[in-house]
Scaffold this active site. Structure first.
Site, short mmCIF file in Angstrom:
data_model
loop_
_atom_site.label_atom_id
_atom_site.label_comp_id
_atom_site.label_asym_id
_atom_site.label_seq_id
_atom_site.Cartn_x
_atom_site.Cartn_y
_atom_site.Cartn_z
N TYR A 1 4.70 9.10 4.61
CA TYR A 1 4.85 7.70 4.22
C TYR A 1 3.81 6.83 4.93
O TYR A 1 3.14 6.00 4.31
CB TYR A 1 6.28 7.24 4.54
N GLU B 1 13.87 -2.46 0.31
CA GLU B 1 13.85 -3.22 1.57
C GLU B 1 15.17 -3.97 1.74
O GLU B 1 15.69 -4.08 2.85
CB GLU B 1 12.67 -4.20 1.60
N TRP C 1 14.55 2.56 8.24
CA TRP C 1 13.79 2.82 7.03
C TRP C 1 13.83 4.29 6.65
O TRP C 1 13.85 4.64 5.47
CB TRP C 1 12.35 2.31 7.16
#
Length: 190
Positions: free
Chosen positions: A27, A49, A57
Site C-alpha cells: 500500500y 476513510e 488503517w
C-alpha cells in the site's frame, strides 16, 4: 537514518508506519501519496476513510476487498439505490466494519455523489489540495489536520456529506496524493 523510516527486506527505506506488514508495504509503495482521480475512486477512498475513523488503517486495508464486493465496487449510482434490506445485509456481514452510522453515511454520500455532475467530486476534492511542500523530516512534522482539510470538511458537510471530519479528510488527502507526507528519508519521498 532516522527512526521515522525502516529498511524493508528489499533494502529500501520506508515510512516507519509500514512496519513489517507485506500489505502495508505494498500500500505504501503503490498507493499512499500517489495522485488519485475519478469520482468512483475518490468516493471509495472517502467511504473507506470514513469507516476507518476510530480504527487502524490496516484493519480497513485488509477488509477492503470485501468492502468493494458488498458496496458494488463503490459505484455511487448502485450504492445510492441501497435500501433498508441492504443496510441489514451489510450489518450482518462480518467481513466489513458493521457500524450502522457509517453504512448509512456511505449510502447517503453515494446519493450526493450520484446527483453531482460527472467529474464534480474529483474537481471539488482536488480544489482543496495545497501547493506542493517539502517532505516532512519526521512524522512529528505531519499534521493531523490542515486549513485545507478543515475547509474541505466544511464544504462537504455543507453539501450534506457525513463522516468527513477534518482529520478524516486529511487522511483522504494523504492517501489520495493531494499531499505527499512520505518522510524525507523514505524512498518514495518527493
Amino acid at each position: 537514518m532516522s527512526t521515522d523510516v525502516l529498511l524493508g527486506p528489499d533494502g529500501r527505506a520506508r515510512c516507519a508506519w509500514v512496519g513489517d506488514d507485506d500489505e502495508y508495504r505494498r500500500y505504501h509503495d503503490e498507493e499512499w501519496g500517489r495522485p488519485l482521480h475519478g469520482d468512483r475512486k475518490l468516493f471509495e477512498k472517502m467511504s473507506l476513510e470514513g469507516f476507518q475513523a476510530g480504527l487502524s488503517w490496516i484493519t480497513i486495508l485488509r477488509k477492503r476487498p470485501r468492502f468493494r464486493e458488498v458496496f458494488a465496487g463503490f459505484d455511487p449510482e448502485t450504492v445510492a439505490a441501497f435500501d433498508e434490506a441492504d443496510v441489514e445485509r451489510l450489518m450482518a456481514d462480518a467481513g466489513i466494519i458493521r457500524n450502522r452510522a457509517k453504512i448509512l453515511a456511505t449510502i447517503g454520500n453515494a446519493r450526493l455523489v450520484r446527483d453531482m455532475a460527472d467529474g464534480e467530486l474529483d474537481a471539488l476534492l482536488w480544489s482543496f489540495a495545497p501547493p506542493p511542500r517539502p517532505a516532512p523530516a519526521t512524522f512529528a512534522d505531519v499534521p493531523a489536520t490542515t486549513p485545507e482539510s478543515a475547509a474541505m470538511s466544511a464544504e462537504l458537510r455543507r453539501r450534506g456529506f457525513r463522516f468527513v471530519g477534518p482529520t478524516t479528510m486529511y487522511a483522504l488527502m494523504q492517501s489520495g496524493g493531494m499531499v505527499d507526507d512520505h518522510v524525507a528519508d523514505c524512498w518514495r519521498a518527493s
